[in-house]
Write an enzyme that holds these catalytic residues in place. Structure first.
Site, mmCIF file in Angstrom:
data_model
loop_
_atom_site.group_PDB
_atom_site.id
_atom_site.type_symbol
_atom_site.label_atom_id
_atom_site.label_comp_id
_atom_site.label_asym_id
_atom_site.label_seq_id
_atom_site.Cartn_x
_atom_site.Cartn_y
_atom_site.Cartn_z
ATOM 1 C CE LYS A 1 -4.134 -78.950 -69.166
ATOM 2 N NZ LYS A 1 -2.827 -79.414 -69.797
ATOM 3 C CG ASN A 2 -0.731 -77.145 -67.116
ATOM 4 O OD1 ASN A 2 -0.960 -78.249 -67.934
ATOM 5 N ND2 ASN A 2 -0.596 -76.025 -67.473
ATOM 6 C CB CYS B 1 0.228 -78.890 -80.336
ATOM 7 S SG CYS B 1 0.588 -77.388 -79.410
ATOM 8 N NE ARG C 1 3.146 -76.076 -76.247
ATOM 9 C CZ ARG C 1 2.112 -76.434 -75.518
ATOM 10 N NH1 ARG C 1 1.119 -77.107 -76.206
ATOM 11 N NH2 ARG C 1 2.230 -76.388 -74.325
ATOM 12 C CG ASP D 1 -2.012 -72.323 -70.240
ATOM 13 O OD1 ASP D 1 -1.907 -72.332 -71.498
ATOM 14 O OD2 ASP D 1 -1.576 -73.279 -69.304
ATOM 15 N NE ARG E 1 -5.011 -82.469 -74.791
ATOM 16 C CZ ARG E 1 -3.892 -82.519 -75.396
ATOM 17 N NH1 ARG E 1 -3.925 -82.274 -76.400
ATOM 18 N NH2 ARG E 1 -2.893 -82.707 -75.006
HETATM 19 C C1 UD1 Z 1 3.315 -75.430 -70.001
HETATM 20 C C2 UD1 Z 1 1.980 -75.682 -69.935
HETATM 21 C C3 UD1 Z 1 1.035 -74.997 -70.882
HETATM 22 C C4 UD1 Z 1 1.336 -73.590 -70.720
HETATM 23 C C5 UD1 Z 1 2.703 -73.385 -71.020
HETATM 24 C C6 UD1 Z 1 3.314 -71.906 -70.730
HETATM 25 C C7 UD1 Z 1 1.843 -78.302 -69.007
HETATM 26 C C8 UD1 Z 1 1.517 -79.474 -69.207
HETATM 27 N N1 UD1 Z 1 1.634 -77.225 -69.854
HETATM 28 O O1 UD1 Z 1 3.518 -75.915 -71.436
HETATM 29 O O2 UD1 Z 1 -0.385 -75.253 -70.697
HETATM 30 O O3 UD1 Z 1 0.523 -72.953 -71.739
HETATM 31 O O4 UD1 Z 1 3.484 -74.166 -69.979
HETATM 32 O O5 UD1 Z 1 2.881 -71.565 -69.621
HETATM 33 O O6 UD1 Z 1 2.470 -77.880 -67.952
HETATM 34 N N2 UD1 Z 1 10.261 -73.362 -75.851
HETATM 35 C C9 UD1 Z 1 11.600 -73.397 -76.477
HETATM 36 N N3 UD1 Z 1 12.418 -74.588 -76.468
HETATM 37 C C10 UD1 Z 1 12.052 -75.349 -75.478
HETATM 38 C C11 UD1 Z 1 10.849 -75.161 -74.665
HETATM 39 C C12 UD1 Z 1 9.947 -74.419 -74.994
HETATM 40 O O7 UD1 Z 1 11.659 -72.629 -77.489
HETATM 41 O O8 UD1 Z 1 12.834 -76.333 -75.551
HETATM 42 C C13 UD1 Z 1 9.474 -72.156 -76.072
HETATM 43 C C14 UD1 Z 1 7.958 -72.767 -76.509
HETATM 44 O O9 UD1 Z 1 7.851 -72.806 -77.835
HETATM 45 C C15 UD1 Z 1 7.140 -71.391 -76.089
HETATM 46 C C16 UD1 Z 1 7.945 -71.143 -74.881
HETATM 47 O O10 UD1 Z 1 8.982 -71.656 -74.695
HETATM 48 O O11 UD1 Z 1 7.109 -70.695 -77.021
HETATM 49 C C17 UD1 Z 1 6.964 -71.583 -73.466
HETATM 50 O O12 UD1 Z 1 6.896 -72.892 -73.556
HETATM 51 P P1 UD1 Z 1 6.977 -73.807 -72.177
HETATM 52 O O13 UD1 Z 1 7.181 -73.040 -71.151
HETATM 53 O O14 UD1 Z 1 8.045 -74.997 -72.317
HETATM 54 O O15 UD1 Z 1 5.564 -74.562 -72.292
HETATM 55 P P2 UD1 Z 1 5.230 -75.930 -71.912
HETATM 56 O O16 UD1 Z 1 5.844 -76.824 -70.910
HETATM 57 O O17 UD1 Z 1 5.068 -77.059 -73.187
#
Ligand code: UD1
Length: 419
Positions: A24-25, A118, A123, A306, A398
């Site tokens: 999925k990811n 969420c 996030r 995850d 999902r």
């Molecule tokens: C992706 C995965 C999700 C997984 C996560 C962490 C997908 C579709 N989803 O989510 O399943 O749990 O990686 O492995 O691939 N953050 C910030 N600022 C930003 C972006 C992120 O502070 O601009 C923080 C987030 O709040 C969180 C951390 O970084 O605490 C990790 O988030 P991130 O790696 O961005 O997760 P996703 O890409 O949303």
């Protein structure tokens, strides 16, 4: 209105062969990256998931033409007609924000609604926005939208304050069509990033270093079509390993890249499971008493956030106290409350949960609060006495392809029903 539930009658020992679907990811950013192509992209092994439907609808809303042949998805983006991702779809799935980078690169403009908080945490997308600005875009946030514009992206050196998976993907995609070279430092190293880079490179992109902390992207002026097979879903496979372990069963989990599951395998072995790695499958045998082990979630190659909820479910059946520390998301213990309703002994202290086991779990009506929490409840239900009815299962749909059939096929007593 009737609601569909997943019901599980616990106590069946799982055995047989179960296969993971495409990741999925990995597939969500890959579908978004098809927006960069001037040709036709064929994506193989696409899982049937609600989240995949959402990203496909986002692309269709932008003017892309999509068609399916079983699990093969064809995407043609020659006639893009919009730079604006529909709000109602972005609000359904945070990963829709991944169209921002490719749209900006391809159209010079992108308008995507701000993904809200969420269930598992705030996030934010600040790192994505900072990166787009470094590449030469002007970015405004207004009335819940992020609007980015550029007369032409230019390569830059970008240091990510933390290795965000989504920011790494969005910036890698944007930089692909930028003028000159980009270096992403402190990039995320997840296998899904490598798969995205391989997809982009097979369209003619020039990305090196994906899978390490430093990714170099030489911009190209145009990308063509390609054919790409999505990597297997390591989290789905890991969830099935836990299903075997929690029922004291024996499974062959097929379609896996064992390397991607190293931290999960290591922890399950420490807990007393016997796991044998083959080239593209894992054989697990778990017929003894499980031992409590501690885990701490970390960016790849650390233990994946995850898999945290599923592992907590497993630890309810292990002998001793297990400390589970969540370092990636601030609110990712909602499954603990539901597991307690089933008889688990779990205490939460800030970002750590202490699970004292083994507990005799009892079937109960419980609610899936998010995707992985939902899976944790199914896993606990497989090992519980009596029947568990899980509500809010749309969050499970999902991310788990054909879940009920796959688990039934290895001996679980699980079904969907309308209430
Ligand atoms: C992706 C995965 C999700 C997984 C996560 C962490 C997908 C579709 N989803 O989510 O399943 O749990 O990686 O492995 O691939 N953050 C910030 N600022 C930003 C972006 C992120 O502070 O601009 C923080 C987030 O709040 C969180 C951390 O970084 O605490 C990790 O988030 P991130 O790696 O961005 O997760 P996703 O890409 O949303």
């Amino acid at each position: 209105m009737s609601e569909t539930l997943i019901s599980v009658e616990g106590g069946c020992r799982l055995s047989g062969k179960i296969a993971a679907s495409g990741s999925k990811n990995a597939v969500l950013p890959i579908i978004a990256a098809a927006l960069l192509s001037s040709g036709t992209c064929k994506i193989l092994d696409v899982p049937k998931l609600a989240d995949v439907d959402v990203i496909c609808q986002v692309l269709e809303g932008l003017g892309a033409v999509l068609s399916w042949q079983d699990k093969e998805l064809h995407i043609k983006t020659t006639g893009l007609s919009s730079y604006e991702a529909p709000e109602e779809l972005v609000s359904k799935m945070r990963a829709s924000f991944l169209v921002m980078g490719p749209l900006l690169a391809r159209m010079g403009k992108a308008k995507v609604s701000l993904p809200g908080g969420c269930a598992i945490g705030a996030r934010p997308v600040a790192l994505h926005i900072k990166g787009f600005e470094a590449l030469g875009a002007s970015v405004r946030t207004e009335q819940g939208y992020v609007l980015a514009e550029t007369a032409g992206l230019k390569g830059a050196r970008i240091y990510l304050d933390l290795p965000s998976v989504g920011a790494t993907e969005n910036l890698m995609m944007a930089a692909t069509l930028a003028e000159g070279s980009t270096v992403l430092e402190n990039a995320a190293e997840e296998p899904e990033i490598v798969d995205l880079a391989n997809f982009i490179n097979s369209m003619g992109g020039r990305i090196r270093g994906a899978g390490t902390k430093i990714i170099k992207i030489d911009g190209v002026t145009e990308l063509g079509g390609c054919e790409h097979q999505v990597i297997p879903d390591r989290i789905e496979a890991g969830s099935y390993l836990v299903a075997a372990a929690i029922t004291g069963g024996e499974l062959v989990v097929d379609n896996v890249i064992p390397d991607h599951l190293k931290p999960v395998i290591a922890k399950m072995q420490e807990a007393g499971c016997l796991i044998r790695e083959e080239e593209s499958s894992l054989h697990i045998l778990a017929d003894g008493q499980l031992r409590a082990v501690d885990i701490k979630t970390l960016p790849y190659p650390g233990f994946p956030t995850d898999m945290q909820a599923q592992f907590m479910a497993l630890m309810t059946r292990a002998q001793g106290a297990s400390v589970i520390t969540e370092t990636i998301f601030e609110n990712r213990f909602m499954h603990a409350e539901e597991l307690r309703r089933m008889g688990a002994n779990i205490r939460i202290n800030g970002s750590s949960a202490v699970v004292e086991g083994p507990s005799t779990m009892q079937g109960a009506p419980v609610k899936a609060t998010d995707l992985r929490a939902g899976m944790a409840l199914i896993l606990a239900a497989l090992a519980a006495e009596g029947r568990t009815e899980i509500s809010n299962i749309n969050v499970i749909d999902r991310g788990y392809d054909d879940l009920v059939n796959k688990l039934s096929g290895v001996g679980a007593n699980i079904w969907r029903s309308d209430q």
